[in-house]
Write an enzyme that holds these catalytic residues in place. Structure first.
Site, PDB file in Angstrom:
ATOM      1  N   GLN A 129      49.273  37.593  71.257  1.00 41.05           N
ATOM      2  CA  GLN A 129      49.084  39.315  72.344  1.00 41.05           C
ATOM      3  C   GLN A 129      49.448  39.756  72.037  1.00 41.05           C
ATOM      4  O   GLN A 129      48.849  40.317  71.579  1.00 41.05           O
ATOM      5  CB  GLN A 129      48.706  38.880  74.100  1.00 41.05           C
ATOM      6  CG  GLN A 129      50.705  38.944  74.411  1.00 41.05           C
ATOM      7  CD  GLN A 129      50.544  37.374  74.665  1.00 41.05           C
ATOM      8  OE1 GLN A 129      50.065  36.377  74.002  1.00 41.05           O
ATOM      9  NE2 GLN A 129      51.853  36.831  75.652  1.00 41.05           N
TER      10      GLN A 129
ATOM     11  N   GLN B 232      67.783  22.161  58.961  1.00 38.13           N
ATOM     12  CA  GLN B 232      66.774  22.337  58.891  1.00 38.13           C
ATOM     13  C   GLN B 232      66.302  21.300  59.933  1.00 38.13           C
ATOM     14  O   GLN B 232      65.208  21.843  60.382  1.00 38.13           O
ATOM     15  CB  GLN B 232      65.901  21.760  57.316  1.00 38.13           C
ATOM     16  CG  GLN B 232      66.131  22.477  56.184  1.00 38.13           C
ATOM     17  CD  GLN B 232      66.004  23.747  56.740  1.00 38.13           C
ATOM     18  OE1 GLN B 232      65.399  24.657  56.543  1.00 38.13           O
ATOM     19  NE2 GLN B 232      67.296  24.873  56.458  1.00 38.13           N
TER      20      GLN B 232
ATOM     21  N   HIS C 172      62.333  24.574  51.175  1.00 41.26           N
ATOM     22  CA  HIS C 172      63.624  24.914  50.259  1.00 41.26           C
ATOM     23  C   HIS C 172      63.939  23.622  49.544  1.00 41.26           C
ATOM     24  O   HIS C 172      64.028  22.313  49.757  1.00 41.26           O
ATOM     25  CB  HIS C 172      65.282  24.889  51.655  1.00 41.26           C
ATOM     26  CG  HIS C 172      64.670  25.678  52.314  1.00 41.26           C
ATOM     27  ND1 HIS C 172      63.903  25.496  53.447  1.00 41.26           N
ATOM     28  CD2 HIS C 172      64.821  27.211  52.434  1.00 41.26           C
ATOM     29  CE1 HIS C 172      63.407  26.639  54.396  1.00 41.26           C
ATOM     30  NE2 HIS C 172      64.327  27.320  53.974  1.00 41.26           N
TER      31      HIS C 172
ATOM     32  N   ASP D 102      69.778  31.127  53.743  1.00 39.65           N
ATOM     33  CA  ASP D 102      68.883  31.014  55.405  1.00 39.65           C
ATOM     34  C   ASP D 102      70.005  33.222  55.411  1.00 39.65           C
ATOM     35  O   ASP D 102      68.854  33.694  56.464  1.00 39.65           O
ATOM     36  CB  ASP D 102      68.934  30.554  56.265  1.00 39.65           C
ATOM     37  CG  ASP D 102      67.915  29.573  55.824  1.00 39.65           C
ATOM     38  OD1 ASP D 102      67.196  29.506  55.391  1.00 39.65           O
ATOM     39  OD2 ASP D 102      68.391  29.265  57.787  1.00 39.65           O
TER      40      ASP D 102
ATOM     41  N   HIS E 138      24.155  51.857  36.249  1.00 42.33           N
ATOM     42  CA  HIS E 138      25.723  51.366  35.468  1.00 42.33           C
ATOM     43  C   HIS E 138      25.166  52.279  35.100  1.00 42.33           C
ATOM     44  O   HIS E 138      26.451  52.990  34.114  1.00 42.33           O
ATOM     45  CB  HIS E 138      26.572  50.091  35.850  1.00 42.33           C
ATOM     46  CG  HIS E 138      27.145  49.677  37.147  1.00 42.33           C
ATOM     47  ND1 HIS E 138      26.303  49.423  38.481  1.00 42.33           N
ATOM     48  CD2 HIS E 138      28.424  49.449  37.410  1.00 42.33           C
ATOM     49  CE1 HIS E 138      27.406  49.302  39.166  1.00 42.33           C
ATOM     50  NE2 HIS E 138      28.579  48.751  38.594  1.00 42.33           N
TER      51      HIS E 138
END
Length: 436
Positions: free
Chosen positions: A186, A254, A323, A356, A415
Site C-alpha cells: 500500500q 548474509q 557480494h 554494508d 520523415h
C-alpha cells in the site's frame, strides 16, 4: 553446511516472483489505493500493521524526529555521521555534468543532465530495521540534486514505540524531513499514484519483502523503480591461506538476513572446505538469529570444492553474486578475471559488512544473478538525460539527402518530406515529394 563438488552443485537459482495469491493480493491493493487514496491506505495499515491512524497522523512530525535522538545512543549518531560522510565522498565522484559539443559548421550536439524531481524511499521494518539503507538510498539522490525526497516505513518498525528511532535518526542525519508511517504494497502504491496526503513520486527505491517487491513491479511504468530485489547473497572465493573462522563469519553475516539468503564458499582446498563447514556449525550455535541463518545455509548455502582457482572463477562468474569476497594470497591478481559481481571485497580484512555500513560504495546491489547486466545503486539512478541537437543550415544541406535516403528505406515518407521541404526551400532539393 553441505560440501559439494562443482559438478554436483546446481548453479541456477529460481527467481522469486511470488505466488499467484500474492500477486493477486498486490494487484488488489494497488487498485484500491489508486481508487480510494487515503481511505484504502489507512484501512490496509490497520489490517496488516494493526495500527489505527487518521490522515493527520500519517506524516512524522519534526518533534518526533527530534525526540528520536533521545532514544538512541550517542555512539550510534557518531557512527551514522561517519558512515554518511564516507558514502557522500564515494558517490560525489559519480556526479555527471551536462555537456555540449560545438562543430565547425555550427552544429551543436550534447546531453542535458537533470535530477529527478521527487523520489520515494522505502525503508523496511520486518525481520530487522535498516538505518543504513536510509543513507544508501537518500545520499546518492541528494548528490544527483533531487529536490524532494520522501521516505515511507511501516508504522511499528520499533514495536509498540512506533517507528524505529534509529531509522528516524538516520533519516534526519541524511536530511529527510518528509516521512510517512506506512509500509507494504500500500505504501508503494501511494508513492506511485499519490493519495490525499502523499504526493506521487517519479521513482521508488529501497528494499522490502515479497509484497513490496511485487508492488514495485506492478507500478513500474507509472514510475521508475530501482530493481526487483531478491534475497541477499554472498560468495566467498578462497584458497588455503584463508582463515576458516573469518570465512564462516562472513557467510553467516548474509545468512542471518533471511531464510532465503544464499551463502556460498568456492574453494579448491578440501581442508578449507571441511574447516569452514565445522566453523559455520560452531558459530551458528552462538548466533542470536540462529534459526534464520540455519534455514538459509541448509537450503541455499553450499561449500563448492573446485579443481582449480580457474574453475572457481568460472563458477563465480556463472553465479554473478550480489557480494563477492576474494580471500586468497593475491586477491588483486584475480580482480581482472571477475566479470559478474555486484560488489567485490578483496582480502581477509574487507569483510562484507565493511561495505554494508561504512566504506562508501552502495550496499543496494543486484541479486539473483542480475549482476550479469546491472549495477549497484548510484547517482545515475536519480538523474534523467535529454539529448540536445542543434543543426545549422549548412549541416542540414550537407546531410539532408542522406537522411531522406534512410527515411524512405524505412517507408516513412513523412520523415523524408520534413527534410526535403527544407532542401527545396533552399534550392537544394529537386527530387520531388512523390519520387521514391
Amino acid at each position: 553446511m553441505k560440501v559439494v563438488s562443482s559438478k554436483d552443485f546446481k548453479l541456477e537459482r529460481e527467481v522469486e516472483y511470488g505466488t499467484p495469491e500474492q500477486n493477486q493480493a498486490v494487484k488488489e491493493i494497488v487498485a484500491a489505493i489508486k481508487k480510494e487514496g487515503d481511505t484504502a491506505l489507512l484501512r490496509y495499515t490497520e489490517q496488516f500493521d494493526r495500527v489505527t491512524l487518521t490522515p493527520n497522523q500519517l506524516r512524522v512530525t519534526p518533534e518526533e524526529l527530534q525526540a528520536a535522538y533521545g532514544r538512541v545512543e550517542e555512539s550510534f549518531v557518531s557512527a551514522i555521521q561517519a558512515a554518511a560522510a564516507n558514502i557522500r565522498a564515494f558517490h560525489a565522484r559519480q556526479k555527471r555534468n551536462s555537456w555540449m559539443d560545438l562543430q565547425p559548421d555550427g552544429t551543436i550536439l550534447g546531453q542535458i543532465i537533470r535530477p529527478l524531481k521527487r523520489v520515494g524511499v522505502y525503508v523496511p521494518g520486518g525481520k530487522a530495521a535498516y538505518p543504513s539503507s536510509v543513507l544508501m538510498n537518500v545520499i546518492p539522490a541528494q548528490i544527483a540534486g533531487v529536490p524532494e525526497i520522501v521516505m515511507v516505513t511501516p508504522p511499528s518498525t520499533g514495536g509498540k514505540e512506533g517507528i524505529d528511532p534509529y531509522i528516524l535518526v538516520a533519516a534526519a542525519e541524511a536530511g529527510v524531513n518528509e516521512i510517512y508511517r506506512v509500509g507494504g504494497a500500500q505504501a508503494v502504491a501511494a508513492l506511485a499514484f499519490g493519495t490525499e496526503s502523499i504526493a506521487p513520486v517519479d521513482k521508488i527505491c529501497g528494499p522490502g519483502n515479497i509484497y513490496v517487491a511485487l508492488a514495485k513491479r506492478e507500478v513500474y511504468g507509472a514510475v521508475d523503480i530501482d530493481s526487483i530485489a531478491g534475497p541477499s547473497e554472498i560468495v566467498v572465493l578462497a584458497d588455503e591461506t584463508a582463515e576458516p573462522a573469518y570465512v564462516a563469519a562472513d557467510l553467516l553475516s548474509q545468512a542471518e538476513h533471511d531464510e532465503m539468503a544464499s551463502a556460498i564458499l568456492v574453494t579448491p582446498s578440501q581442508s578449507l572446505a571441511d574447516s569452514v563447514a565445522a566453523e559455520v556449525e560452531r558459530q551458528l550455535q552462538e548466533l542470536p538469529r540462529q534459526a534464520i541463518a540455519r534455514s538459509s545455509v541448509e537450503n541455499y548455502g553450499a561449500i563448492i570444492v573446485v579443481e582449480s582457482m580457474e574453475e572457481g572463477i568460472s563458477v563465480v562468474n556463472r553465479l554473478a553474486p550480489e557480494h563477492l569476497e576474494i580471500v586468497v594470497e593475491d586477491p588483486m591478481g584475480l580482480v581482472g578475471s571477475i566479470e559478474n559481481a555486484g560488489a567485490i571485497f578483496l582480502g581477509a580484512y574487507s569483510s562484507e559488512p565493511v561495505g554494508d555500513y561504512f566504506a562508501g560504495p552502495n550496499h543496494i546491489i543486484p541479486t539473483n544473478g542480475t549482476a550479469r547486466f546491472s549495477s549497484p545503486v548510484d547517482v545515475d539512478d536519480f538523474i534523467k538525460k535529454s539529448s540536445l541537437i542543434y543543426y545549422s543550415k549548412e549541416a542540414l544541406l550537407r546531410d539532408g539527402k542522406t537522411i531522406i535516403e534512410l527515411a524512405r528505406r524505412e517507408g516513412l515518407e513523412g520523415h523524408a518530406r520534413a527534410i526535403e521541404i527544407r532542401l527545396k526551400n533552399e534550392g537544394k532539393g529537386g527530387d520531388g515529394y512523390g519520387e521514391q
